[in-house]
Design a protein around this motif. Structure first.
Motif, PDB file in Angstrom:
ATOM      1  N   SER A  60       0.837  -1.202   0.000  1.00 47.23           N
ATOM      2  CA  SER A  60       0.000   0.000   0.000  1.00 47.23           C
ATOM      3  C   SER A  60       0.865   1.243   0.000  1.00 47.23           C
ATOM      4  CB  SER A  60      -0.914   0.033   1.235  1.00 47.23           C
ATOM      5  OG  SER A  60      -1.797  -1.069   1.245  1.00 47.23           O
ATOM      6  N   GLY A  62       0.530   5.532   0.898  1.00 48.81           N
ATOM      7  CA  GLY A  62      -0.296   6.360   1.755  1.00 48.81           C
ATOM      8  C   GLY A  62      -0.300   7.826   1.393  1.00 48.81           C
ATOM      9  N   HIS A  94      -2.352  -0.847  -3.131  1.00 49.14           N
ATOM     10  CA  HIS A  94      -3.565  -0.218  -2.633  1.00 49.14           C
ATOM     11  C   HIS A  94      -3.247   1.168  -2.107  1.00 49.14           C
ATOM     12  CE1 HIS A  94      -5.471  -4.433  -1.747  1.00 49.14           C
ATOM     13  NE2 HIS A  94      -5.270  -4.207  -3.027  1.00 49.14           N
ATOM     14  N   VAL A  96      -3.884   3.957   1.072  1.00 50.50           N
ATOM     15  CA  VAL A  96      -4.349   4.218   2.436  1.00 50.50           C
ATOM     16  C   VAL A  96      -4.402   5.731   2.584  1.00 50.50           C
ATOM     17  CG1 VAL A  96      -3.864   4.049   4.898  1.00 50.50           C
ATOM     18  CG2 VAL A  96      -3.407   2.096   3.412  1.00 50.50           C
ATOM     19  N   SER A 117       1.145   0.066   7.939  1.00 48.14           N
ATOM     20  CA  SER A 117       0.065  -0.149   6.971  1.00 48.14           C
ATOM     21  C   SER A 117       0.412   0.316   5.570  1.00 48.14           C
ATOM     22  CB  SER A 117      -1.212   0.559   7.448  1.00 48.14           C
ATOM     23  OG  SER A 117      -0.981   1.942   7.620  1.00 48.14           O
ATOM     24  N   VAL A 118       1.536   1.005   5.394  1.00 46.43           N
ATOM     25  CA  VAL A 118       1.973   1.458   4.074  1.00 46.43           C
ATOM     26  C   VAL A 118       3.465   1.196   3.897  1.00 46.43           C
ATOM     27  CG1 VAL A 118       0.197   3.255   3.935  1.00 46.43           C
ATOM     28  CG2 VAL A 118       2.450   3.830   4.823  1.00 46.43           C
ATOM     29  N   TYR A 121       4.789   6.749   0.992  1.00 49.90           N
ATOM     30  CA  TYR A 121       3.712   7.732   0.953  1.00 49.90           C
ATOM     31  C   TYR A 121       4.175   8.948   0.173  1.00 49.90           C
ATOM     32  CZ  TYR A 121       6.483   9.675   4.801  1.00 49.90           C
ATOM     33  OH  TYR A 121       7.514  10.155   5.572  1.00 49.90           O
TER      34      TYR A 121
END
Length: 343
Positions: A60, A62, A94, A96, A117-118, A121
């Motif tokens: 992911s 972000g 994905h 976030v 979670s990432v 970014y």
């Protein structure tokens, strides 16, 4: 299809298939390509949670989203995100998106990085001397900046358009048409792109011993209604300008409405140049009088930011911070003409 079925189809162990899909070096390139092709043809996608455990990566990217009605309704943001999505989906990444209050963005970035979670970014809505950049450099995850931060050392990865050069060229073009009083409908004053566009306008005027009248400048969220109100205020000034630069076609939409109400003919009584981000719902050539623009695709910028960030995450990007500055094209149409006689 699940992993066991793909394993039986290819005659390979589940471990080998997982390693091939997750880029482990002990798998030969021929085997890796064979597995990737079979996965694509059968529609197999690895379980995201299992993949994260195997690779230590979240898959992911972000974004910290400032909580503001302006940002949430901004079609420029949506257009950039569509380009980013195109890059992400090709690599099965994905998004976030984490909301944060304006004064809590740095805290939100720290939390996003710590959460795991990432894998990387990007920073948007960049300001002058933006403190988020120094903080991001101190953290462990890859990041890239959409834009630049005036007053900061340029030792961070970014992609930006030449906002200063674009509005310098646009202003110089207006002066070549005889315009001496140029107005500016700009983005929010604290954002870097708006600062640079104003700087480019001022530099071009100063070369001709002219200046930008503060009464002819408006800094605002780039919406239709804001363009309308800003243009009405500018036109009410006793020393009315003969030309205006708009930071977006959305602002120009409102500005043209105000000119029409005032009985001014675009391209004859008033000239207008807008910045065109190539928004699909607002094409400058579709205005009643087609707009002269500075042009650079926001969707292409989003796609490129996504490609570079995913490259950094996968280790495919250069070790040193890569910086891109895109030139902006000036497209001349009917909204610009010679300054009115006597002006």
């Amino acid at each position: 299809m699940n992993l066991k079925e793909l394993s039986q189809l290819l005659g390979l162990s589940q471990t080998t298939i997982s390693r091939a899909l997750n880029g482990y070096p002990e798998v030969s390139e021929d085997t890796r390509q064979r597995v990737l092709l079979a996965a694509k043809e059968t529609g197999y996608r690895p379980n995201r949670a299992a993949q994260r455990l195997a690779t230590g990566k979240a898959g992911s990217i972000g974004l910290i989203m400032p909580i503001s009605p302006d940002h949430s309704s901004d079609m420029h943001f949506a257009e950039f995100q569509s380009g980013l999505a195109e890059a992400a989906i090709t690599q099965d990444f994905h998004f976030v998106i984490m909301p944060a209050k304006a004064n809590q963005e740095e805290e939100a970035i720290r939390w996003l990085v710590a959460s795991g979670s990432v894998d990387g970014y990007y920073l948007a809505y960049v300001r002058e001397k933006d403190p988020r950049i120094a903080m991001a450099k101190s953290l462990s995850l890859p990041f890239i900046v959409h834009g630049r931060s005036y007053g900061m050392e340029l030792d961070y990865p970014y992609l930006d358009v030449d906002n200063e050069g674009a509005f310098f060229d646009a202003t110089r073009f207006l002066m070549q048409l005889g315009h001496k009083r140029v107005a500016l409908l700009n983005g929010p004053a604290d954002l870097d792109f708006a600062f640079r566009r104003k700087l480019g306008t001022e530099k071009a005027l100063s070369q001709a011993q002219l200046s930008l009248n503060p009464a002819h400048v408006r800094h605002t969220f780039m919406g239709d209604e804001q363009g309308y109100r800003g243009m009405k205020e500018i036109l009410a000034h006793p020393e009315r300008p003969t030309a205006v630069l708009c930071a977006s076609t959305v602002l120009a939409l409102g500005a043209v409405r105000a000119m029409n109400e005032a009985g001014l003919k675009l391209g004859i009584d008033m000239s207008l140049i807008a910045h065109d981000d190539e928004l699909p719902l607002l094409k400058p050539e579709n205005f009643t009088i087609p707009l002269t623009t500075t042009r650079s695709s926001l969707k292409a910028a989003g796609r490129r930011v996504g490609e570079r960030l995913i490259g950094m995450i996968s280790g495919m990007a250069p070790a040193l911070p890569e910086q891109e500055l895109w030139k902006v094209e000036l497209v001349v149409r009917a909204s610009t003409g010679p300054a009115p006689a006597g002006a």
